[in-house]
Motif scaffolding. Structure first.
Motif, short mmCIF file in Angstrom:
data_model
loop_
_atom_site.label_atom_id
_atom_site.label_comp_id
_atom_site.label_asym_id
_atom_site.label_seq_id
_atom_site.Cartn_x
_atom_site.Cartn_y
_atom_site.Cartn_z
N ASP A 125 0.82 -1.21 0.00
CA ASP A 125 0.00 0.00 0.00
C ASP A 125 0.87 1.27 0.00
O ASP A 125 0.69 2.17 0.83
CB ASP A 125 -0.93 -0.03 1.22
N ILE A 126 1.80 1.32 -0.92
CA ILE A 126 2.71 2.47 -0.96
C ILE A 126 2.55 3.28 -2.24
O ILE A 126 3.20 4.30 -2.42
CB ILE A 126 4.19 2.03 -0.84
N ARG A 127 1.68 2.82 -3.13
CA ARG A 127 1.58 3.47 -4.44
C ARG A 127 1.22 4.95 -4.33
O ARG A 127 1.73 5.78 -5.09
CB ARG A 127 0.54 2.74 -5.30
N ASP A 128 0.39 5.27 -3.36
CA ASP A 128 -0.03 6.67 -3.22
C ASP A 128 1.12 7.58 -2.80
O ASP A 128 0.99 8.80 -2.85
CB ASP A 128 -1.15 6.79 -2.17
N HIS A 129 2.20 6.98 -2.35
CA HIS A 129 3.35 7.79 -1.92
C HIS A 129 4.31 8.07 -3.08
O HIS A 129 5.35 8.69 -2.87
CB HIS A 129 4.14 7.07 -0.82
N ILE A 130 4.00 7.54 -4.26
CA ILE A 130 4.97 7.67 -5.37
C ILE A 130 4.59 8.83 -6.26
O ILE A 130 3.44 8.95 -6.68
CB ILE A 130 5.03 6.38 -6.23
N ARG A 131 5.57 9.66 -6.54
CA ARG A 131 5.35 10.72 -7.55
C ARG A 131 6.09 10.30 -8.81
O ARG A 131 7.31 10.34 -8.88
CB ARG A 131 5.86 12.06 -7.02
N PHE A 132 5.27 9.87 -9.79
CA PHE A 132 5.85 9.36 -11.03
C PHE A 132 6.31 10.51 -11.93
O PHE A 132 5.98 11.68 -11.69
CB PHE A 132 4.82 8.50 -11.77
N THR A 133 7.04 10.16 -12.96
CA THR A 133 7.62 11.10 -13.94
C THR A 133 8.21 12.34 -13.24
O THR A 133 8.05 13.46 -13.69
CB THR A 133 6.57 11.54 -15.01
N THR A 134 8.86 12.07 -12.15
CA THR A 134 9.48 13.16 -11.39
C THR A 134 10.93 12.79 -11.13
O THR A 134 11.21 11.78 -10.47
CB THR A 134 8.74 13.36 -10.05
N GLU A 135 11.79 13.59 -11.66
CA GLU A 135 13.22 13.29 -11.54
C GLU A 135 13.85 14.23 -10.51
O GLU A 135 13.55 15.43 -10.50
CB GLU A 135 13.88 13.49 -12.91
N VAL A 136 14.71 13.69 -9.68
CA VAL A 136 15.45 14.54 -8.74
C VAL A 136 16.72 14.98 -9.49
O VAL A 136 17.57 14.15 -9.79
CB VAL A 136 15.81 13.77 -7.46
N SER A 137 16.79 16.27 -9.79
CA SER A 137 17.97 16.71 -10.55
C SER A 137 19.11 17.12 -9.62
O SER A 137 20.27 16.98 -9.96
CB SER A 137 17.62 17.85 -11.50
N SER A 138 18.77 17.62 -8.43
CA SER A 138 19.83 17.97 -7.49
C SER A 138 19.32 17.91 -6.06
O SER A 138 18.11 17.99 -5.80
CB SER A 138 20.37 19.38 -7.80
N SER A 139 20.27 17.75 -5.15
CA SER A 139 19.96 17.72 -3.71
C SER A 139 21.07 18.49 -3.01
O SER A 139 22.25 18.20 -3.22
CB SER A 139 19.97 16.31 -3.16
N VAL A 140 20.68 19.45 -2.19
CA VAL A 140 21.69 20.27 -1.50
C VAL A 140 21.39 20.24 0.00
O VAL A 140 20.25 20.47 0.42
CB VAL A 140 21.66 21.73 -2.03
N TRP A 141 22.43 19.95 0.78
CA TRP A 141 22.28 19.88 2.24
C TRP A 141 22.33 21.29 2.82
O TRP A 141 23.24 22.08 2.50
CB TRP A 141 23.42 19.04 2.83
N ASP A 142 21.35 21.61 3.64
CA ASP A 142 21.31 22.92 4.30
C ASP A 142 21.73 22.72 5.75
O ASP A 142 20.99 22.12 6.55
CB ASP A 142 19.88 23.48 4.20
N GLU A 143 22.93 23.22 6.06
CA GLU A 143 23.48 22.96 7.39
C GLU A 143 22.69 23.65 8.48
O GLU A 143 22.63 23.19 9.62
CB GLU A 143 24.94 23.42 7.44
N ASP A 144 22.08 24.80 8.17
CA ASP A 144 21.36 25.56 9.20
C ASP A 144 20.08 24.84 9.62
O ASP A 144 19.72 24.81 10.80
CB ASP A 144 21.01 26.96 8.69
N THR A 145 19.39 24.29 8.65
CA THR A 145 18.11 23.66 8.98
C THR A 145 18.22 22.14 9.12
O THR A 145 17.28 21.48 9.57
CB THR A 145 17.07 23.95 7.87
N GLY A 146 19.36 21.59 8.74
CA GLY A 146 19.52 20.13 8.80
C GLY A 146 18.57 19.43 7.85
O GLY A 146 18.00 18.38 8.18
N THR A 147 18.40 20.02 6.69
CA THR A 147 17.50 19.41 5.71
C THR A 147 18.18 19.31 4.35
O THR A 147 19.14 20.03 4.05
CB THR A 147 16.20 20.23 5.52
#
Ligand code: NAP
Length: 644
Positions: free
Chosen positions: A231-253
């Motif tokens: 029962d995880i299908r509703d959690h999937i966002r299809f045709t969505t590519e993660v192009s970048s990820s940047v760590w934010d040290e101030d917010t820890g996110t």
């Protein structure tokens, strides 16, 4: 939760049961453990039939005919008792389970080996690897979201484990459906080359696979069914590519940039699980004029289903696992098929490769309680004890003229050479071309049931071993100047296996770029975490590939277990993030390198996708399956720097 249907009543006569047990397709070694477990009668475990791990790869556990018959007699009497309705009256004690499992594995099991195998057995289909904690009890109010990248085998698994633990997550999937490798690879003949009864989640075992090695469609359906049952299908966002990820040290996110339908969007989360796979970015050869070809050309993992091959002259470049699966299908319909081979592969004979499950085995699955679990344990044990030692380097083994690295590696080479000789006995010209001259096991074995030799010996198939000099508008030219006029070119040229996580841009602590840090040589602690990248996890990351001894699903289950332990630690101790200590990471990788140097694939100079462009083995895990289980069981807080 399980795919195993209800056990059917036994209505067969003694003679019919005896005939089922005598059928060659009935796997005998798991019978007595299954029956001992079902009846609660350990006296069925005949001491004289104790399995021998050194014979784990032999048919029927290496038992003589007499021993096999002895097993059949005991099994028949036990099945008669089941038929009368007898069953065990109470759950087996841990000691009883240990005794049955020890017999099933021919080893007095204890400690972590016992525990790891118990999880693989999953008695009564219990999910023994489910998280034993929940966010609600540890830190209910904390805002903690995990982004999973990829909805293939490992992404689905990670999602389910997080769901079980009550941790919020979202899956970003670049395709419009789930399945990962089993969605991408639709080439004809595509099937799993590991036994299917181990190529499934330990906690979602399935016995009624149509074949020992299922086809792509069946596997895609399995992973879709799992996603639905989880029962995880509703959690999937299809045709969505993660192009970048940047760590934010101030917010820890982590701040992600998402691209879908040419729209960009920001998304923030506390942790990332990369489940993007290793073998999915097609690699095309660097051959002059490759783009000039006028006809259709495509890669095995991006099959062109529109192209008509009937009556066409087709060139295939590559003879790895993918090509060997699709070339026979292409040859069946094309007017001619020219196969361009650069390096021959060692064929690993597996007669049941494309066979349907025999009726006798299905009968056991359908009528003997939990036989399928014991069957799986048997296969798992075989692969655990099996081939790996034959690929280990014996430093005292000298030069025996065949590049072998030990006596048992030499023996394996002899066996595989004999197989090639028998397959190509009528064609010495082909035999010479297909016989490797490098260490057995230095490249991935190609599983074979005889189809490769049959295909190469077809009159309309040509095996060309001259290197390709260039590609023109009309075809290919080899180094000796021969021109091959073809209508289509198919690339079975593999994947950019060592370019982990490309083309994503990932920026961690202090603005460090992951790919700059790796500089073409991806490394990670446990294959899961890298220094400077807090709360970022890799599944099927560097040095987590197993090549001969088991199923990659086992590795993913270990990795995801470790990741959930890590997240539990964050929640339990109110820690924002953890960053693996560089020296822990470095020491670990020194051991990995030392391990790989002692393996056939590490010592051999032959080219393979196990190595990166620096020549370092960045894909393979050099140790046992148990070793990885041991290392991923618990998170050691001393391995990490806490970030608040
Ligand atoms: P691969 O094993 O990397 O094979 C690529 C083939 O292309 C090799 O024969 C390679 O030759 C050849 N090649 C590459 N560049 C070339 C060039 N410039 N000229 C001529 N030949 C060239 O790729 P794959 O077959 O796709 O398999 C990759 C892995 O995926 C497998 O090892 C396996 O782990 C997995 N896989 C699994 C399954 C399954 O379970 N069903 C099926 C397919 C693949 P060299 O050997 O000389 O490099």
């Amino acid at each position: 939760m399980a795919f195993t249907p209800d056990i059917l009543p036994i209505l067969e006569s003694d003679d019919e049961i005896a005939s089922i047990l005598s059928h060659a397709g009935t796997e005998l070694p798991p019978l007595l453990p299954a029956l001992a477990y079902a009846l609660g009668d350990l006296s069925l475990l005949d001491k004289d039939l104790w399995l021998n791990p050194t014979k784990s790869l032999e048919e029927q556990g290496g038992w003589t005919l007499e021993e096999q018959n002895r097993c059949r007699d005991i099994a028949l009497r036990a099945i008669q008792r089941l038929r009368k309705g007898e069953a065990r009256t109470s759950a087996p004690t841990p000691e009883e389970l240990r005794s049955i499992m020890s017999w099933a594995c021919g080893t007095k099991l204890d400690g972590s080996y016992l525990e790891m195998l118990r999880e693989e057995l999953a008695p009564e289909n219990i999910d023994l690897r489910a998280p034993d904690w929940s966010k609600d009890t540890l830190d209910p109010d904390r805002d903690f979201t995990v982004a999973i990248i990829g909805a293939g085998m490992s992404g689905i698994l990670a999602a389910y484990r997080l769901k079980q633990a009550g941790v919020q997550f979202v899956i970003f999937e670049k395709n419009d459906a789930i399945g990962g490798t089993w969605l991408d690879n639709t080439y004809p003949g595509c099937r799993v080359d590991v036994s299917n009864h181990v190529y499934c989640y330990s906690f979602m075992q399935k016995h009624d696979w149509p074949h020992f090695h299922s086809t792509q469609e069946v596997l895609l359906e399995y992973f879709n069914d799992c996603a639905d049952m989880f029962d995880i299908r509703d959690h999937i966002r299809f045709t969505t590519e993660v192009s970048s990820s940047v760590w934010d040290e101030d917010t820890g996110t982590w701040n992600l940039n998402l691209v879908s339908d040419d729209r960009e969007e920001a998304f923030s989360c506390h942790s990332i699980i990369s489940a993007v796979g290793q073998l999915n970015r097609p690699s095309f050869p660097d051959i002059a004029g490759r783009d000039s070809f006028d006809g259709p050309s495509w890669h095995s993992a991006r099959w062109n289903h529109e192209a008509e091959l009937e009556g066409k002259h087709v060139a295939v470049i590559g003879t790895g696992c993918s090509a060997v699966q699709f070339i026979p299908r292409v040859a069946e319909i094309a007017a001619s098929t020219t196969v361009f081979q650069r390096t021959p592969n060692w064929l690993m004979p597996r007669p049941q490769y494309q066979k349907e499950l025999p009726e006798s085995l299905l009968w056991c699955f359908n009528h003997l309680p939990y036989y399928n679990n014991w069957f799986r344990l048997h296969l798992f044990w075989r692969s655990h004890e099996g081939l790996l030692p034959r690929l280990e380097v014996d430093p005292l083994w000298g030069d025996h003229g065949d590049n072998s690295v030990s006596a048992s590696n030499h023996e394996l080479g002899l066996m595989l050479r004999l197989y090639l000789q028998s397959e190509f006995s009528e064609r010495p010209d082909l035999l010479e071309k297909v016989t490797p001259n490098y260490t057995t096991g230095a490249k991935r074995f190609v599983i074979d049931d005889g189809l490769w030799a049959t295909t190469l010996q077809r009159p309309d198939v040509t095996l060309c071993t001259d290197s390709i000099a260039s590609i023109t508008t009309e075809g290919l030219i080899t180094e000796d100047g021969t021109f091959y006029d073809v209508d289509a070119i198919i690339y079975g040229t593999g994947f950019k296996a060592s370019e982990f996580l490309t083309p994503m841009k990932i920026v961690g602590k202090g603005g460090v770029s992951l790919h700059e840090q790796w500089d073409g040589d991806a490394q990670a602690y446990l294959g899961i975490v890298s220094p400077n990248f807090p709360n970022l996890f890799f599944l099927y990351g560097p040095n987590t590939n197993i090549v001969i001894n088991g199923s990659i699903i086992y590795f993913s289950e270990c990795e995801v277990h470790y990741v959930t332990r890590y997240i539990r630690h964050l929640l339990e101790n109110k820690i924002t993030a953890l960053d693996v200590k560089p020296d822990v990471h470095d020491q670990y990788n020194i051991k990995i390198d030392e391990g790989n140097e002692k393996m056939a694939w590490g010592i051999s100079t032959v080219n393979s996708w196990y190595k990166n462009t620096n020549g370092r083995v960045s894909q393979n895990w050099p140790f046992s399956l148990l070793e990885y289980w041991n290392q991923t069981q618990e998170l050691n807080p001393d391995d990490y720097i806490e970030l608040q």
